[in-house]
Design a protein around this motif. Structure first.
Motif, PDB file in Angstrom:
ATOM      1  N   LYS A 510       0.873  -1.161   0.000  1.00 59.84           N
ATOM      2  CA  LYS A 510       0.000   0.000   0.000  1.00 59.84           C
ATOM      3  C   LYS A 510       0.908   1.207   0.000  1.00 59.84           C
ATOM      4  O   LYS A 510       1.749   1.360   0.881  1.00 59.84           O
ATOM      5  CB  LYS A 510      -0.866  -0.028   1.254  1.00 59.84           C
ATOM      6  N   THR A 512       1.402   5.228   0.262  1.00 62.32           N
ATOM      7  CA  THR A 512       0.692   6.365   0.834  1.00 62.32           C
ATOM      8  C   THR A 512       1.527   7.618   0.644  1.00 62.32           C
ATOM      9  O   THR A 512       2.745   7.603   0.823  1.00 62.32           O
ATOM     10  CB  THR A 512       0.437   6.146   2.347  1.00 62.32           C
ATOM     11  N   HIS A 513       0.851   8.672   0.225  1.00 65.45           N
ATOM     12  CA  HIS A 513       1.511   9.971   0.139  1.00 65.45           C
ATOM     13  C   HIS A 513       0.495  10.999   0.591  1.00 65.45           C
ATOM     14  O   HIS A 513      -0.531  11.197  -0.057  1.00 65.45           O
ATOM     15  CB  HIS A 513       1.962  10.265  -1.294  1.00 65.45           C
ATOM     16  N   SER A 517      -3.786   7.139  -0.660  1.00 64.01           N
ATOM     17  CA  SER A 517      -3.059   5.879  -0.652  1.00 64.01           C
ATOM     18  C   SER A 517      -3.704   4.926  -1.646  1.00 64.01           C
ATOM     19  O   SER A 517      -4.857   5.091  -2.044  1.00 64.01           O
ATOM     20  CB  SER A 517      -3.027   5.272   0.749  1.00 64.01           C
ATOM     21  N   LEU A 559      -1.485   9.923  -6.484  1.00 67.12           N
ATOM     22  CA  LEU A 559      -0.849  10.112  -5.177  1.00 67.12           C
ATOM     23  C   LEU A 559      -0.314  11.529  -5.013  1.00 67.12           C
ATOM     24  O   LEU A 559       0.034  11.939  -3.906  1.00 67.12           O
ATOM     25  CB  LEU A 559       0.306   9.115  -5.010  1.00 67.12           C
ATOM     26  N   VAL A 567       7.444   8.166  -0.850  1.00 66.18           N
ATOM     27  CA  VAL A 567       6.121   7.627  -0.506  1.00 66.18           C
ATOM     28  C   VAL A 567       6.307   6.605   0.594  1.00 66.18           C
ATOM     29  O   VAL A 567       7.358   5.972   0.717  1.00 66.18           O
ATOM     30  CB  VAL A 567       5.426   6.937  -1.704  1.00 66.18           C
TER      31      VAL A 567
END
Ligand SMILES: Nc1ncnc2c1ncn2[C@@H]1O[C@H](COP(=O)(O)OP(=O)(O)OP(=O)(O)O)[C@@H](O)[C@H]1O
Ligand SMILES: [Mg+2]
Lengths: 790, 246
Positions: A510, A512-513, A517, A559, A567
């Motif tokens: 996964k 995420t930023h 995500s 993202l 990230v």
């Protein structure tokens, strides 16, 4: 008879007199209505069918697969607030063998619920019966695989499960709301002959796979109003220790997502295409009615002198527009219903519903009627402003003699060597800039529409070429049961017919930023790969950096990251590491949301050492049977995915379906081009009948006179062509953007030939309309012309 | 003055047109209109002929048939050795193109073309035409050549029409009420142009008019009535248009 009744009669006679024009405009309106009715009704039929199906069979809302959890964990899942029902099961991708078929086949084995009547994702039995709980060999088979292979109750096949070959007997054929669209993992096109889903009694499947008292797949249904994200987080928390690969909701469920993407295309179609037709039909009505007002100025003056109001006069012309619209509407409704029915038939091949009926909802008919009538009234009303402005006195006097002047191009010194008839053409075109502009716009829009739709072939070809010839150039993909140490390479290279083998590792993560995500898979590749190339936006090959990630454009945009950003990476399997990684490049790839990394770096990230979970192979086709047989014998090598075959299937699908679509749009665009050109030349003919007859009197042959009509149309078409190409490019970009989903991002791949072919179609359509109008030159009455001014 | 009730022959010159039994019937049965009821006439090369007659007597019908714009219901018409009544549409068009100049009451100019271009429209069609400028100077419009019809008066427009008709040096000039919409002075200018052309080029000229005064400038005056030639007068002394007033 009141003057208005008389003028109504005149309206009817006018329409009959102009029936060609009336029909041409009605057909343009019909095309808009047909597209709208077809797309919206098909969309509604499909989504209603899906909703009803989901509801009746209790399709789950959150899904997760994991390594192995004890059944007791299910109780904790049921305690999550907002969860209504939890269903655990055992699932496993397997290799299937069918007597007499040497090809590698793949399948998904799923355990059945205790009771189908209350289960989530309940099956619909199509034939036969559910398996006997006590018979290890009995299975229920999904209809798509059964139909493609001619299987039914009593058929037998084998599956290699847990390293053992099991002989299986089909007891029944079933459908599942989870598998409306059946597609194998990693496939981009369904292959019903080579991939199938089947169900076994839980007890039996668990016994074979050693999953007694445990599960590796779970789905759940939420209470009304529950928050999906919170439940997903809770599921991940509970099942994380059991190797869960991250829970997800319906949006990411493969079958559901494919349907969503189809729905998106239908609604994009409904929102892009009908407006073009409607704009053109408004143009056409405007020009026809303007011309009518021009020729009926006496009647209008008379009505006004009698004391009829402006609005009464306007209403007369609006009635003309409304009558045409209603004709178009009825044709459009019928055509739309027919097309919708046809497209639903097509969908039946790809989407497996227990029942999929096409229906046209009344509100869609009303919507289309409202839109079509509003737009045509708009076109008519703008034209009638002209009639409103006429005072009775002005209307009764003859029109001021047509004033002309040298056209702009002549004044700047161009066109000096034109023939006299050439000047007639150019000056007429420039004298009515509004009308000429509308004709040019109409023809340009038809060309634009054609280019934008036909280029779909080009763009999809570019997409799949980039996928099969750059991103995934292997002939076959060999998957391992478990990640294997790099030493497996030697074993693979010794298999018959293997020309080249490259190891791969795929890890679900996964990313995420900030607030965004996404669950994706990182593909680990070794540097110097020949079977996979990544390119940047300019098509230059990118070397895989030693660390860091390569992201596809759509993912990077989603993202909100650019090269250089970090990230967060949460690994969804194994040790479930959480780290940060840098985005080193953004690449252009169009299938799925690919993320690349060097395999060594990926292995470090997961902390697994030098391992691979699959190998991409280049093989010698002459030895493929031996290779397939050998792979089946080799423990630890799991499935073979035929990449070449997938490409051929995709091409075949494309050629078949897209060609139908292309013809469809060629028809549509021709209708517009024909309608616009026919209308324009009819008006020119009516306006210039006197001049053309004069030329005939002066000794011009019919052919020479016809050339003036044709020349004007040719000039306008010639101007429209480049504009249409630009419009086509713009519309194509817009459509590709609207069609983009996480599954596909279709690059704009407009081929030069598409411009050429489309232009030829439009030229042909205008030529036909010119030919129809030119026939009227035959009937010009020379003697009558001499008797009066008009 | 000769008055032969059956065949109307005009002395001098070879016949350019020879009409025998020309009949034109519009419509059928009860409502049929007999526009021509058997016209026999010879029109000679180089003659200036004026056609007089009451409204509806069939003058325009005859002129249109002679010019190859219309076909008779019965009868034959020859132009020199060609039987026009047996010619195809294509040949009739070619006949108009090569040999005939028309002038009508309504000038029938092309509004999108200048005076010079309206003339060029015709000179582009034939082998040895006048230059458009020359033709326009001939009708006294040398200084209005680049004007569009909307910028010209009615008389000027009619003179452009005359220039257009004569510019190809036609063998035949057919004029249907060429001065009908003009005042007397302007009409005289137009007639002068016609007379000039007839004299200098030897063009066979037929002029329909309601104005008996104009008959004074003709070689022959044909009286028309009820679809027939009633009589033909030959003027012994032709008057110049400038001597005419009405
Ligand atoms: N297209 C037509 N259909 C029916 N009748 C016609 C047609 N054209 C002419 N006529 C009739 O034929 C007769 C002769 O017409 P024509 O135009 O030749 O008369 P004319 O002598 O030129 O009259 P005027 O001096 O008024 O121009 C008239 O009675 C006219 O009504
Ligand atoms: Mg007449």
């Amino acid at each position: 008879m009141s003057p208005l009744a008389a003028i109504d009669l005149k309206l009817a006679r006018d329409m009959w007199h102009r029936r060609g024009q009336v029909l041409a405009i009605a057909l343009v309106i019909a095309s808009a209505v047909a597209t709208l009715v077809m797309a919206l009704s098909a969309l509604r039929s499909l989504s209603d069918a899906r909703e009803a199906y989901y509801d009746r069979q209790r399709f789950a809302q959150v899904f997760v697969s994991l390594k192995r959890a004890p059944e007791s964990a299910a109780a904790r899942l049921r305690d999550i607030p907002g969860v209504a029902q939890v269903e655990t099961r055992v699932a496993r991708f397997v290799t299937i063998e069918i007597e007499g078929n040497a090809e590698p086949l793949r399948g998904l084995a799923l355990s059945l619920s205790e009771s189908n009547d209350t289960a989530l994702n309940a099956l619909v039995l199509r034939s036969g019966r559910f398996p006997d709980p006590d018979r290890a060999s009995e299975v229920l088979l999904h209809e798509s695989f059964a139909a493609a292979n001619g299987f039914g109750p009593g058929s037998t096949f084998a599956a290699v499960m847990n390293g053992r070959k099991q002989r299986l007997v089909v007891t029944g054929v079933a459908l599942s709301p989870e598998h409306i669209y059946v597609i194998g993992p990693g496939d981009i096109v369904p292959d019903n002959r080579r991939y199938g889903v089947f169900w076994m009694h839980r007890k039996q499947l668990a016994a074979i796979l050693n999953y007694e008292g445990a599960f590796n797949d779970m789905s759940l249904r939420l209470l009304r109003g529950a928050n999906t994200a919170t439940v997903v987080a809770a599921v991940d928390h509970i099942l994380g220790p059991y190797g869960a690969a991250g829970a997800f909701d319906r949006k990411e469920q493969s079958s559901h997502a494919f349907l969503d993407s189809e729905f998106g295309q239908l609604s994009a179609m409904a929102s892009v295409i009908p407006p073009i037709f409607l704009i053109v039909s408004a143009f056409l009505l405007y020009t026809v009615i303007s011309r009518q007002i021009e020729t009926q100025r006496h009647e209008i003056g008379l009505l006004k002198a009698f004391g009829y109001s402006d609005s009464t006069v306007a209403w007369h012309f609006v009635k003309f527009a409304l009558t045409i619209s209603v004709i178009g509407l009825v044709i459009g409704w019928l055509a739309g219903a027919w097309l919708g029915y046809q497209i639903t038939e097509l969908y039946r091949e790809y989407f497996r519903f227990p029942a999929l009926a096409f229906a046209v909802a009344p509100d869609i008919l009303f919507t289309s009627a409202g839109v079509a009538l509003t737009v045509s009234c708009g076109g008519a009303l703008i034209a009638t402003r002209q009639a409103m402005r006429l005072t009775p006195a002005v209307a009764m006097s003859p029109p001021s003699p047509a004033t002309y002047r040298p056209s702009f191009m002549e004044r700047v010194g161009l066109l000096r060597d034109l023939s006299t008839t050439g000047y007639m053409i150019v000056r007429h075109v420039t004298r009515f800039p509004m009308r000429s502009g509308m004709t040019v716009t109409g023809i340009a829009l038809s060309l634009g529409l054609l280019i934008a739709t036909v280029q779909f072939m080009d763009s999809v070809t570019l997409m799949i070429d980039s996928f099969f010839f750059r991103a995934q150039r292997q002939d076959v993909t060999l998957r391992f049961v478990e990640p294997r140490a790099d030493a497996v390479r030697g074993e693979i290279e010794r298999l018959p017919g293997v020309l080249r083998a490259e190891l791969r590792r795929t890890v679900g993560v996964k990313l995420t930023h900030g607030p965004r995500s996404k669950r994706v898979a990182i593909l680990g590749i070794d540097p110097g790969s020949e079977l996979s190339q990544q390119v940047d936006a300019d098509g230059r090959t990118i070397d895989l950096p030693p660390t860091g990630l390569l992201l596809t454009r759509r993912l990077a945009e989603y993202l909100g990251v650019t090269p250089g950003d970090d990230v967060e990476v949460a690994v969804l399997e194994g040790r479930r590491a959480r780290t940060k990684a840098q985005v080193t490049r953004v690449i252009d790839e169009y299938v799925g949301l690919a993320v690349y990394m060097q395999r060594a770096a990926l292995n470090r990230l997961t902390g697994d050492g030098e391992v691979a979970d699959s190998a991409w192979l280049k093989i010698d086709a002459a030895h493929d049977a031996a290779l397939f047989a050998e792979v089946k014998q080799t423990p630890g090598l799991f499935t073979i995915q035929l990449q070449r075959r997938a490409y051929q299937m995709f091409r075949a699908l494309l050629d078949q379906n897209m060609m139908t679509m292309v013809w469809f749009y060629v028809g549509f665009a021709s209708v517009i081009a024909f309608g616009v050109a026919y209308n324009a030349s009819r008006i020119t003919l009516s306006e210039r009948a006197h001049e053309l007859a004069t030329l005939r009197v002066l000794g011009y042959h019919k052919r020479e006179v016809a050339l003036i009509l044709v020349g004007e149309l040719a000039l306008l078409t010639f101007i429209a062509l480049p504009i249409g190409c630009v419009l086509g490019y713009g519309m194509a970009s817009l459509m590709m953007e609207l069609f983009e989903t996480d599954l596909y991002q279709i690059p704009l791949g407009l081929a030069p030939a598409t411009y050429g072919w489309s232009a030829l179609v439009i030229i042909a359509a205008t030529a036909v309309s010119a030919a129809v109008v030119v026939r009227r030159i035959q009937t010009l009455d020379l003697v009558r012309v001499l008797k009066g001014r008009d | 003055m000769s008055n032969d009730p059956t065949t109307h022959m005009m002395p001098a010159g070879a016949p350019a047109f020879r009409a025998r039994g020309l009949t034109k019937v519009y419509g059928m049965g009860e409502g049929a209109v007999h526009a021509l009821r058997g016209v026999d006439i010879d029109l000679h090369e180089g003659d200036f002929i004026v056609l007089l007659g009451p409204s509806g007597s069939g003058k325009s019908t005859l002129l249109n048939i002679v010019g190859g714009l219309d076909r008779p219901t019965a009868g034959t018409l020859h132009y020199r050795d060609t039987e026009l009544t047996a010619s195809s549409d294509r040949d009739l068009t070619a006949f108009r193109r090569q040999h005939v100049g028309f002038i009508f009451q309504f000038y029938n100019l092309i509004p999108s073309l200048t005076a010079r271009e309206n003339v060029a429209l015709v000179t582009e069609l034939v082998e040895k035409p006048m230059a458009p400028d020359e033709a326009l100077r001939l009708v006294g419009l040398g200084d209005r050549m680049n004007h569009f019809p909307a910028q010209l008066s009615g008389g000027e427009q009619q003179r452009v029409a005359v220039a257009r008709a004569v510019a190809k040096r036609p063998e035949v000039l057919l004029c249907d009420e060429p001065t009908g919409a003009l005042d007397s002075a302007t009409g005289v200018r137009v007639l002068e142009a016609l007379a000039d052309v007839n004299r200098t080029l030897g063009t066979t000229t037929v002029v329909i008019t309601h104005n008996a005064t104009i008959a004074g400038m003709a070689d022959h005056v044909v009286h028309f009535g009820d679809g027939r030639v009633v009589s033909i007068e030959t003027n012994t002394t032709k008057r110049r248009p400038s001597e005419l007033t009405w």
